[in-house]
Design an enzyme around this catalytic site. Structure first.
Site, PDB file in Angstrom:
ATOM      1  N   ASP A 111     -40.911   5.948 -17.770  1.00 43.84           N
ATOM      2  CA  ASP A 111     -40.049   6.315 -18.896  1.00 43.84           C
ATOM      3  C   ASP A 111     -39.112   7.396 -18.361  1.00 43.84           C
ATOM      4  O   ASP A 111     -39.545   8.520 -18.125  1.00 43.84           O
ATOM      5  CB  ASP A 111     -40.911   6.843 -20.051  1.00 43.84           C
ATOM      6  CG  ASP A 111     -40.083   7.121 -21.299  1.00 43.84           C
ATOM      7  OD1 ASP A 111     -38.881   6.782 -21.322  1.00 43.84           O
ATOM      8  OD2 ASP A 111     -40.648   7.696 -22.259  1.00 43.84           O
ATOM      9  N   ASP A 116     -30.922  12.358 -24.832  1.00 43.40           N
ATOM     10  CA  ASP A 116     -30.696  11.458 -25.967  1.00 43.40           C
ATOM     11  C   ASP A 116     -29.397  11.851 -26.651  1.00 43.40           C
ATOM     12  O   ASP A 116     -28.994  13.011 -26.589  1.00 43.40           O
ATOM     13  CB  ASP A 116     -31.871  11.584 -26.955  1.00 43.40           C
ATOM     14  CG  ASP A 116     -32.088  10.309 -27.762  1.00 43.40           C
ATOM     15  OD1 ASP A 116     -31.292   9.367 -27.622  1.00 43.40           O
ATOM     16  OD2 ASP A 116     -33.069  10.269 -28.523  1.00 43.40           O
ATOM     17  N   PHE A 145     -28.887   6.346 -23.894  1.00 40.89           N
ATOM     18  CA  PHE A 145     -28.292   7.403 -23.078  1.00 40.89           C
ATOM     19  C   PHE A 145     -28.894   7.390 -21.667  1.00 40.89           C
ATOM     20  O   PHE A 145     -28.175   7.506 -20.661  1.00 40.89           O
ATOM     21  CB  PHE A 145     -28.542   8.758 -23.762  1.00 40.89           C
ATOM     22  CG  PHE A 145     -28.088   9.946 -22.970  1.00 40.89           C
ATOM     23  CD1 PHE A 145     -26.738  10.258 -22.849  1.00 40.89           C
ATOM     24  CD2 PHE A 145     -29.016  10.783 -22.342  1.00 40.89           C
ATOM     25  CE1 PHE A 145     -26.319  11.368 -22.118  1.00 40.89           C
ATOM     26  CE2 PHE A 145     -28.616  11.893 -21.613  1.00 40.89           C
ATOM     27  CZ  PHE A 145     -27.262  12.182 -21.505  1.00 40.89           C
ATOM     28  N   GLU A 146     -30.203   7.216 -21.594  1.00 45.99           N
ATOM     29  CA  GLU A 146     -30.866   7.218 -20.284  1.00 45.99           C
ATOM     30  C   GLU A 146     -30.477   5.986 -19.454  1.00 45.99           C
ATOM     31  O   GLU A 146     -30.300   6.078 -18.235  1.00 45.99           O
ATOM     32  CB  GLU A 146     -32.382   7.301 -20.485  1.00 45.99           C
ATOM     33  CG  GLU A 146     -32.805   8.672 -21.007  1.00 45.99           C
ATOM     34  CD  GLU A 146     -34.151   8.679 -21.728  1.00 45.99           C
ATOM     35  OE1 GLU A 146     -34.641   9.791 -22.013  1.00 45.99           O
ATOM     36  OE2 GLU A 146     -34.697   7.601 -22.034  1.00 45.99           O
ATOM     37  N   THR A 179     -35.270   1.203 -25.533  1.00 45.03           N
ATOM     38  CA  THR A 179     -36.068   1.430 -26.743  1.00 45.03           C
ATOM     39  C   THR A 179     -35.211   1.676 -27.972  1.00 45.03           C
ATOM     40  O   THR A 179     -35.668   1.470 -29.096  1.00 45.03           O
ATOM     41  CB  THR A 179     -37.027   2.620 -26.529  1.00 45.03           C
ATOM     42  OG1 THR A 179     -36.250   3.766 -26.126  1.00 45.03           O
ATOM     43  CG2 THR A 179     -38.046   2.298 -25.457  1.00 45.03           C
ATOM     44  N   SER A 180     -33.976   2.137 -27.764  1.00 48.31           N
ATOM     45  CA  SER A 180     -33.063   2.253 -28.897  1.00 48.31           C
ATOM     46  C   SER A 180     -31.641   2.130 -28.414  1.00 48.31           C
ATOM     47  O   SER A 180     -31.252   2.757 -27.433  1.00 48.31           O
ATOM     48  CB  SER A 180     -33.257   3.595 -29.619  1.00 48.31           C
ATOM     49  OG  SER A 180     -33.157   4.661 -28.701  1.00 48.31           O
ATOM     50  N   GLY A 223     -40.675   7.945 -28.605  1.00 50.07           N
ATOM     51  CA  GLY A 223     -40.404   7.211 -27.364  1.00 50.07           C
ATOM     52  C   GLY A 223     -41.623   7.230 -26.446  1.00 50.07           C
ATOM     53  O   GLY A 223     -41.965   6.223 -25.821  1.00 50.07           O
ATOM     54  N   ASP A 224     -42.302   8.383 -26.401  1.00 50.05           N
ATOM     55  CA  ASP A 224     -43.498   8.516 -25.558  1.00 50.05           C
ATOM     56  C   ASP A 224     -44.581   7.549 -26.036  1.00 50.05           C
ATOM     57  O   ASP A 224     -45.238   6.874 -25.233  1.00 50.05           O
ATOM     58  CB  ASP A 224     -44.045   9.953 -25.616  1.00 50.05           C
ATOM     59  CG  ASP A 224     -43.031  10.988 -25.154  1.00 50.05           C
ATOM     60  OD1 ASP A 224     -42.068  10.611 -24.467  1.00 50.05           O
ATOM     61  OD2 ASP A 224     -43.205  12.174 -25.484  1.00 50.05           O
TER      62      ASP A 224
END
Ligand code: ADP
Ligand code: MG
Ligand code: MG
Length: 294
Positions: A111, A116, A145-146, A179-180, A223-224
């Site tokens: 991850d 973000d 963003f990541e 994830t988003s 997210g985690d």
């Protein structure tokens, strides 16, 4: 080792982010979990203040050497989350190679926690280190963003998001779950985009999008928790990305709803206040039944 995870993430004494979101759910799902804390803080950074210590690369390697001397490096999975410094991330790069000497089939779930909504929350020198780690990862779970940081391109449209996943596949990542993703001008939902190069059961898609209704509540650690649920679901159904992702998101959303209900008005409060932050900590223990396989 069939189900033995080494999890390297942050630890908070009170509340749920990082390893506190990872260790208990994985244990509940039948995994042996060995964990190393990349930081030890009093609480997460959504509170007015936090205290504690940060691990550096030398401190991590010292622990690894102890494990190595005792032949304790056999894992099915390595999971990494928040890694705040370049030195720690470079050490993780060395660790992946070492773990693969013990288990060539090691699954590395990375991850790439960097930030973000346009803001970095690691040092800028961490970004190129994650770009370097990409070829070592089996599964990556960036937010929008990541993902932009990983591929050095902005992601505006859904096509951009899929292109970023493809770019990560080209660099060696078998499965990418963004994830988003926030489509421009859309307020009421977010998209999750998942993409895999692992062969799927006949007729099942290797790329898919999931529409997730957006809650007005504020959460930390979502997210985690999602990454952990994905690790377990993908492990169980490696040839059915769609089922794995849907099951992970359904569990997460159920926990979020239960958390909002328990938090009352604090779930939607905007101020940085200790009591508010405490009220909306993920309710993992009370709702542990929601984490199990449906
Ligand atoms: P990160 O914390 O790493 O940025 P994301 O923002 O991508 O993680 O959130 C992970 C998951 O948490 C999303 O896929 C979604 O299922 C859930 N989630 C996060 N925020 C919300 C929200 N406001 N409403 C509904 N679901 C959310
Ligand atoms: Mg987010
Ligand atoms: Mg995250």
């Amino acid at each position: 080792p069939r189900r033995r995870v080494l999890s390297i993430q942050s630890h908070v004494v009170h509340g749920y982010v990082g390893n506190r979101c990872a260790v208990f759910p994985l244990q509940l799902l039948g995994y042996e979990v060995d964990f190393i804390n990349s930081v030890q803080f009093s609480n997460h950074t959504g509170y007015p203040l936090w205290k504690g210590t940060v691990m550096d690369g030398d401190q991590l390697w010292d622990i690894i050497e102890g494990m190595k001397a005792n032949n304790l490096l056999e894992y099915s999975h390595l999971l990494t989350g928040y890694i705040g410094s370049a030195s720690l991330l470079q050490t993780i790069e060395r660790l992946v190679a070492l773990l693969r000497q013990h288990n060539p089939g090691l699954i590395y779930v990375c991850d790439p926690v960097m930030g973000d909504h346009g803001k970095l929350y690691v040092k800028p020198e961490v970004v190129p280190c994650y770009q370097e780690i990409v070829p070592l990862a089996t599964v990556m779970t960036p937010n929008q963003f990541e993902a932009e940081k990983l591929v050095s391109e902005s992601i505006v449209t859904e096509e951009d998001a899929v292109a970023a996943c493809n770019k990560l596949h080209k660099r060696g990542v078998a499965t990418v779950v963004m994830t988003s993703f926030h489509p421009e001008g859309v307020e009421d939902h977010l998209l999750l985009i998942a993409s895999t190069r692992m062969s799927q059961d006949d007729g099942l898609p290797s790329q898919l999008r999931l529409k997730i209704p957006r809650s007005a509540a504020y959460f930390t650690g979502t997210g985690d928790l999602l990454t952990v649920l994905l690790l377990a679901r993908l492990d169980r159904q490696p040839r059915n990305l769609k089922a794995a992702v849907e099951s992970a998101v359904a569990s997460l959303q159920a926990v979020l709803q239960a958390t909002v209900k328990a938090a009352g008005e604090s779930a939607f409060a905007k101020e940085r206040d200790a009591q508010v932050a405490k009220d909306r900590e993920l309710r993992l223990i009370d709702n542990q039944h929601l984490l199990k396989y449906a």
